[in-house]
Scaffold this active site. Sequence first.
Site, PDB file in Angstrom:
ATOM      1  N   HIS A   1      64.016  66.302  63.959  1.00 18.68           N
ATOM      2  CA  HIS A   1      63.854  67.585  62.993  1.00 18.68           C
ATOM      3  C   HIS A   1      65.768  67.071  62.994  1.00 18.68           C
ATOM      4  O   HIS A   1      66.386  67.011  63.705  1.00 18.68           O
ATOM      5  CB  HIS A   1      64.304  68.641  63.509  1.00 18.68           C
ATOM      6  CG  HIS A   1      64.006  69.648  62.520  1.00 18.68           C
ATOM      7  ND1 HIS A   1      65.958  70.212  62.638  1.00 18.68           N
ATOM      8  CD2 HIS A   1      63.480  70.520  61.545  1.00 18.68           C
ATOM      9  CE1 HIS A   1      65.594  71.482  61.612  1.00 18.68           C
ATOM     10  NE2 HIS A   1      64.045  71.084  61.278  1.00 18.68           N
TER      11      HIS A   1
ATOM     12  N   ASP B   1      62.649  69.143  72.352  1.00 22.08           N
ATOM     13  CA  ASP B   1      62.758  70.357  71.495  1.00 22.08           C
ATOM     14  C   ASP B   1      61.975  70.694  71.295  1.00 22.08           C
ATOM     15  O   ASP B   1      60.945  70.566  70.593  1.00 22.08           O
ATOM     16  CB  ASP B   1      63.361  69.376  70.056  1.00 22.08           C
ATOM     17  CG  ASP B   1      63.179  70.755  68.990  1.00 22.08           C
ATOM     18  OD1 ASP B   1      62.529  71.298  69.064  1.00 22.08           O
ATOM     19  OD2 ASP B   1      63.276  70.091  68.012  1.00 22.08           O
TER      20      ASP B   1
ATOM     21  N   GLN C   1      58.457  73.224  68.440  1.00 16.78           N
ATOM     22  CA  GLN C   1      56.924  73.689  67.508  1.00 16.78           C
ATOM     23  C   GLN C   1      55.948  73.507  68.164  1.00 16.78           C
ATOM     24  O   GLN C   1      54.173  73.894  68.192  1.00 16.78           O
ATOM     25  CB  GLN C   1      56.654  72.911  66.861  1.00 16.78           C
ATOM     26  CG  GLN C   1      57.762  71.728  65.515  1.00 16.78           C
ATOM     27  CD  GLN C   1      57.024  73.817  64.176  1.00 16.78           C
ATOM     28  OE1 GLN C   1      56.282  74.219  64.654  1.00 16.78           O
ATOM     29  NE2 GLN C   1      57.680  73.846  63.375  1.00 16.78           N
TER      30      GLN C   1
ATOM     31  N   LYS D   1      59.281  81.766  65.608  1.00 17.42           N
ATOM     32  CA  LYS D   1      58.415  80.266  65.368  1.00 17.42           C
ATOM     33  C   LYS D   1      57.036  80.488  66.143  1.00 17.42           C
ATOM     34  O   LYS D   1      55.794  80.586  66.375  1.00 17.42           O
ATOM     35  CB  LYS D   1      58.222  78.167  64.709  1.00 17.42           C
ATOM     36  CG  LYS D   1      59.827  78.500  64.548  1.00 17.42           C
ATOM     37  CD  LYS D   1      59.470  76.808  64.336  1.00 17.42           C
ATOM     38  CE  LYS D   1      60.582  76.474  63.505  1.00 17.42           C
ATOM     39  NZ  LYS D   1      60.903  76.109  62.076  1.00 17.42           N
TER      40      LYS D   1
ATOM     41  N   CYS E   1      63.517  68.735  56.757  1.00 17.65           N
ATOM     42  CA  CYS E   1      65.007  68.715  57.875  1.00 17.65           C
ATOM     43  C   CYS E   1      64.501  67.314  58.358  1.00 17.65           C
ATOM     44  O   CYS E   1      64.704  67.096  59.521  1.00 17.65           O
ATOM     45  CB  CYS E   1      65.246  69.457  58.438  1.00 17.65           C
ATOM     46  SG  CYS E   1      65.568  71.175  57.665  1.00 17.65           S
TER      47      CYS E   1
HETATM   48  N1  PMP Z   1      63.321  71.912  65.969  1.00 20.04           N
HETATM   49  C1  PMP Z   1      62.314  71.431  65.033  1.00 20.04           C
HETATM   50  C2  PMP Z   1      60.987  70.293  65.647  1.00 20.04           C
HETATM   51  C3  PMP Z   1      61.287  72.355  63.999  1.00 20.04           C
HETATM   52  O1  PMP Z   1      60.677  72.263  63.355  1.00 20.04           O
HETATM   53  C4  PMP Z   1      62.664  73.405  63.638  1.00 20.04           C
HETATM   54  C5  PMP Z   1      62.786  74.202  62.968  1.00 20.04           C
HETATM   55  N2  PMP Z   1      62.171  74.106  61.689  1.00 20.04           N
HETATM   56  C6  PMP Z   1      63.705  72.898  64.306  1.00 20.04           C
HETATM   57  C7  PMP Z   1      64.410  72.297  65.301  1.00 20.04           C
HETATM   58  C8  PMP Z   1      64.872  74.372  64.035  1.00 20.04           C
HETATM   59  O2  PMP Z   1      64.663  75.497  64.196  1.00 20.04           O
HETATM   60  P1  PMP Z   1      65.589  77.031  63.576  1.00 20.04           P
HETATM   61  O3  PMP Z   1      65.698  76.570  62.495  1.00 20.04           O
HETATM   62  O4  PMP Z   1      64.714  77.613  64.030  1.00 20.04           O
HETATM   63  O5  PMP Z   1      66.890  76.819  64.711  1.00 20.04           O
END
Ligand code: PMP
Length: 403
Positions: free
Chosen positions: A121, A198, A201, A224, A361
């Site tokens: 991401h 990270d 998910q 999430k 993203c």
């Molecule tokens: N890493 C992953 C794998 C994600 O799916 C996301 C959110 N789409 C993020 C990081 C970023 O999370 P946040 O926008 O809640 O900070």
Amino acid sequence: MTVTADTRPLDVLADFPAIPAGWHYLDTAATSQKPQPVLDAINRAYGETYATVHRGVYQRSADMTLAYEAARKRVAAFLGGREEEVVFVRGATEGINLVAQCWAGTQLKAGDRILLSTLEHHSNIVPWQMVAERVGAEIDVVPLTADQRIDLDAMEAMLTERHKLVALAHVSNVLGSVLDAKHATALAHKVGGKVLLDGCQAVPRMAVNVAEIGCDFYVMSGHKLYGPTGIGVLWGRYDLLDGMPPYQGGGSMIDRVTFAKTTYAPPPGRFEAGTPHIVGVVGLHAAIDYVDDIGLDRIHAHETALVTQAREALSQLNSVKLFGPADSAGIVSFAVEGVHPHDVATILDEGNVAIRAGHHCAQPLMDALGVPATARASFGVYNGADDIAALVAGIERVTRIFG
Ligand code: PMP
């Protein structure tokens, strides 16, 4: 459609007031809907028990401080760490930025290397690029296997003692690929590299234990995990946190302030400047209780079964191309031949099916897949076979419309 796995709902749909009957929410990887116990906890925290934390001498504030710190204990138990290793942040993005600035920014020097993977991401790419540029470090990228997982054999071959940090997604937000986190961590540690995972998910979809994995940093977002937005967690090994300078300056993160010199609080307070997101923390506690009550092993089995059924049903449609491995955790990315993913999502929305379309993203991953975007269906505790049937019917309609 043949049902090949147990996709019976976990019987929790009634807990989610934001999901009316007939609406098929398949965008949990972006953000999850909130169960009533989380909404109640948030309401209570703002409504009946609200006060600031850590400062007040009156009973209400002392009680709120207890609730705030009880949540920290709860998060520590949930992730398998110690409470003094749990830093409350705005979300995974802030957690990664904190480690990039305060750990990498002070530990890395010119010539050092950071290892990422193709499927990260943007929030696990850009903060490292920013710090690498500042200190003169380089970034390497682990490719994917043919079935679209992070290639740990390639990673092993790439790793050198110059790699001071390896930062990887525990579960991909686009492909659902699950990392063998323990193995990846062991590989990085062999060359002396630190590991950040990270877990955005992963934590809503499987039991995670940082002690068992052996990693150095782990980040997650509350929203999430069926909790509020604006709250997340950075877990870090205490010795690493203790060696890091503060992230932001302000109230709460200090030991003693004079104009001559300021000293800082030990972790985790050192990294929590200002009045924290008190109610977010309370809501996160309720969310963790909620998923633990259902059981993460049950949730994992349920979502894996939904993925199996969705992939089987979609693979019977000639126009659909599936991405990601067959054992993806709760996430199915796909393309409908000749139709832009945004058009797919728009037509599905007309049939009350909410999916995500875009680059998620993860633009470098889109480049690697050779597509500008994908359509993505992602599951949560409230989904069942009826959601998959609606998804499939929607895609059949897409192919009819586009001929
Ligand atoms: N890493 C992953 C794998 C994600 O799916 C996301 C959110 N789409 C993020 C990081 C970023 O999370 P946040 O926008 O809640 O900070």
